[in-house]
Design a protein around this motif. Sequence first.
Motif, PDB file in Angstrom:
ATOM      1  N   ALA A   4       0.851  -1.205  -0.031  1.00 16.11           N
ATOM      2  CA  ALA A   4      -0.067  -0.069   0.081  1.00 16.11           C
ATOM      3  C   ALA A   4       0.946   1.277  -0.076  1.00 16.11           C
ATOM      4  O   ALA A   4       0.260   2.357  -0.419  1.00 16.11           O
ATOM      5  CB  ALA A   4      -0.945  -0.032   1.257  1.00 16.11           C
ATOM      6  N   CYS A   5       2.069   1.206   0.540  1.00 16.71           N
ATOM      7  CA  CYS A   5       2.760   2.392   0.422  1.00 16.71           C
ATOM      8  C   CYS A   5       3.360   2.580  -1.007  1.00 16.71           C
ATOM      9  O   CYS A   5       3.727   3.894  -1.236  1.00 16.71           O
ATOM     10  CB  CYS A   5       3.975   2.403   1.750  1.00 16.71           C
ATOM     11  N   LEU A   6       3.590   1.630  -1.535  1.00 16.63           N
ATOM     12  CA  LEU A   6       4.114   2.004  -2.799  1.00 16.63           C
ATOM     13  C   LEU A   6       3.036   2.553  -3.829  1.00 16.63           C
ATOM     14  O   LEU A   6       3.301   3.402  -4.471  1.00 16.63           O
ATOM     15  CB  LEU A   6       4.636   0.512  -3.599  1.00 16.63           C
ATOM     16  N   VAL A   7       1.646   1.843  -3.496  1.00 16.62           N
ATOM     17  CA  VAL A   7       0.658   2.558  -4.401  1.00 16.62           C
ATOM     18  C   VAL A   7       0.285   3.924  -3.850  1.00 16.62           C
ATOM     19  O   VAL A   7       0.086   4.986  -4.677  1.00 16.62           O
ATOM     20  CB  VAL A   7      -0.548   1.573  -4.152  1.00 16.62           C
ATOM     21  N   GLY A   8       0.275   4.174  -2.512  1.00 15.97           N
ATOM     22  CA  GLY A   8      -0.122   5.537  -1.957  1.00 15.97           C
ATOM     23  C   GLY A   8       1.177   6.610  -2.230  1.00 15.97           C
ATOM     24  O   GLY A   8       0.966   7.641  -2.634  1.00 15.97           O
ATOM     25  N   SER A   9       2.374   6.095  -2.356  1.00 15.01           N
ATOM     26  CA  SER A   9       3.591   7.046  -2.969  1.00 15.01           C
ATOM     27  C   SER A   9       3.277   7.382  -4.169  1.00 15.01           C
ATOM     28  O   SER A   9       3.451   8.353  -4.899  1.00 15.01           O
ATOM     29  CB  SER A   9       4.866   6.557  -2.473  1.00 15.01           C
ATOM     30  N   ARG A  14       1.442  11.153  -8.476  1.00 18.18           N
ATOM     31  CA  ARG A  14       0.820  11.649  -9.482  1.00 18.18           C
ATOM     32  C   ARG A  14      -0.151  12.984  -9.169  1.00 18.18           C
ATOM     33  O   ARG A  14      -0.094  13.907  -9.985  1.00 18.18           O
ATOM     34  CB  ARG A  14      -0.487  10.504  -9.633  1.00 18.18           C
ATOM     35  N   ASP A  15      -0.505  13.198  -7.836  1.00 20.13           N
ATOM     36  CA  ASP A  15      -1.355  14.122  -7.302  1.00 20.13           C
ATOM     37  C   ASP A  15      -0.318  15.444  -7.537  1.00 20.13           C
ATOM     38  O   ASP A  15      -0.702  16.547  -7.765  1.00 20.13           O
ATOM     39  CB  ASP A  15      -1.777  14.107  -5.976  1.00 20.13           C
ATOM     40  N   ARG A  16       1.035  15.492  -7.259  1.00 12.34           N
ATOM     41  CA  ARG A  16       1.837  16.380  -7.130  1.00 12.34           C
ATOM     42  C   ARG A  16       1.981  16.815  -8.546  1.00 12.34           C
ATOM     43  O   ARG A  16       2.295  18.072  -8.808  1.00 12.34           O
ATOM     44  CB  ARG A  16       3.246  16.397  -6.400  1.00 12.34           C
ATOM     45  N   ILE A  17       2.340  16.122  -9.405  1.00  9.17           N
ATOM     46  CA  ILE A  17       2.398  16.234 -10.884  1.00  9.17           C
ATOM     47  C   ILE A  17       1.332  17.073 -11.211  1.00  9.17           C
ATOM     48  O   ILE A  17       1.399  17.999 -12.122  1.00  9.17           O
ATOM     49  CB  ILE A  17       2.807  14.969 -11.682  1.00  9.17           C
ATOM     50  N   ASN A  18       0.142  16.546 -10.982  1.00  9.37           N
ATOM     51  CA  ASN A  18      -1.293  17.297 -11.360  1.00  9.37           C
ATOM     52  C   ASN A  18      -1.215  18.619 -10.809  1.00  9.37           C
ATOM     53  O   ASN A  18      -1.839  19.662 -11.611  1.00  9.37           O
ATOM     54  CB  ASN A  18      -2.454  16.160 -11.149  1.00  9.37           C
ATOM     55  N   SER A  19      -0.851  18.911  -9.431  1.00  7.71           N
ATOM     56  CA  SER A  19      -0.900  20.236  -8.833  1.00  7.71           C
ATOM     57  C   SER A  19       0.100  20.975  -9.632  1.00  7.71           C
ATOM     58  O   SER A  19      -0.371  22.051  -9.918  1.00  7.71           O
ATOM     59  CB  SER A  19      -0.529  19.926  -7.564  1.00  7.71           C
ATOM     60  N   LEU A  94       7.652  19.989 -16.215  1.00  7.93           N
ATOM     61  CA  LEU A  94       6.484  19.037 -16.548  1.00  7.93           C
ATOM     62  C   LEU A  94       6.386  17.990 -17.540  1.00  7.93           C
ATOM     63  O   LEU A  94       6.136  16.863 -17.570  1.00  7.93           O
ATOM     64  CB  LEU A  94       5.244  20.155 -16.710  1.00  7.93           C
ATOM     65  N   LEU A  95       7.102  18.555 -18.954  1.00  8.64           N
ATOM     66  CA  LEU A  95       7.268  17.420 -19.736  1.00  8.64           C
ATOM     67  C   LEU A  95       8.305  16.286 -19.412  1.00  8.64           C
ATOM     68  O   LEU A  95       8.104  15.089 -19.791  1.00  8.64           O
ATOM     69  CB  LEU A  95       7.856  18.195 -21.058  1.00  8.64           C
ATOM     70  N   PHE A  96       9.296  16.645 -18.499  1.00  9.59           N
ATOM     71  CA  PHE A  96      10.201  15.722 -18.186  1.00  9.59           C
ATOM     72  C   PHE A  96       9.470  14.593 -17.187  1.00  9.59           C
ATOM     73  O   PHE A  96       9.450  13.378 -17.346  1.00  9.59           O
ATOM     74  CB  PHE A  96      11.479  15.986 -17.276  1.00  9.59           C
ATOM     75  N   LEU A  97       8.386  15.065 -16.472  1.00  7.44           N
ATOM     76  CA  LEU A  97       7.924  14.254 -15.517  1.00  7.44           C
ATOM     77  C   LEU A  97       6.652  13.484 -16.204  1.00  7.44           C
ATOM     78  O   LEU A  97       6.512  12.149 -15.718  1.00  7.44           O
ATOM     79  CB  LEU A  97       7.025  15.086 -14.401  1.00  7.44           C
ATOM     80  N   ASN A 103       7.238   6.170 -18.598  1.00 13.14           N
ATOM     81  CA  ASN A 103       8.359   5.061 -18.518  1.00 13.14           C
ATOM     82  C   ASN A 103       8.315   4.339 -17.261  1.00 13.14           C
ATOM     83  O   ASN A 103       8.503   2.995 -17.176  1.00 13.14           O
ATOM     84  CB  ASN A 103       9.618   5.837 -18.835  1.00 13.14           C
ATOM     85  N   HIS A 104       7.846   4.966 -16.145  1.00 17.11           N
ATOM     86  CA  HIS A 104       7.819   4.301 -14.863  1.00 17.11           C
ATOM     87  C   HIS A 104       6.544   3.101 -14.744  1.00 17.11           C
ATOM     88  O   HIS A 104       7.019   2.166 -14.259  1.00 17.11           O
ATOM     89  CB  HIS A 104       7.547   5.318 -13.795  1.00 17.11           C
TER      90      HIS A 104
END
Length: 126
Positions: A4-9, A14-19, A94-97, A103-104
């Motif tokens: 769960a901590c992998l999924v949570g991280s 994803r949320d930080r990238i969206n922010s 942002l494009l790098f992320l 890729n991840h």
Amino acid sequence: EISACLVGSEMCIRDRINSLHYFIQQGYGLRDLMPTVNVLKSYLNFHFKTEEGILHALESPLLKQYRLDEAKIMDEFDIQCRLGLRDNEPQILLLFLKDWWQNHLKLHKKITPFLQKWEGDYCRTS
């Protein structure tokens, strides 16, 4: 089941990238968004170290390449951040992320069988 901590991280990343994307669209520069960028970098480090620790514990043959890729990604994150700041162009990071995220997700197809085998206490919720 993947920890769960992998999924949570990954959800936090994803949320930080969206922010970041949202605030860039609102006209904020990267310098103004550095607190978000720094939190994102911390989440990336945590996520990579967690996956690396599990791969290490399972003696995965993918570990050596994972470590090399992880170091390269974090170095490239810093480079893209500096370029975005220098050029006042937050889209660079942002494009790098966006590319990193895609890729991840592909990488997960390779490492998920190892992550699912993990039975240790590290980062386990059940």
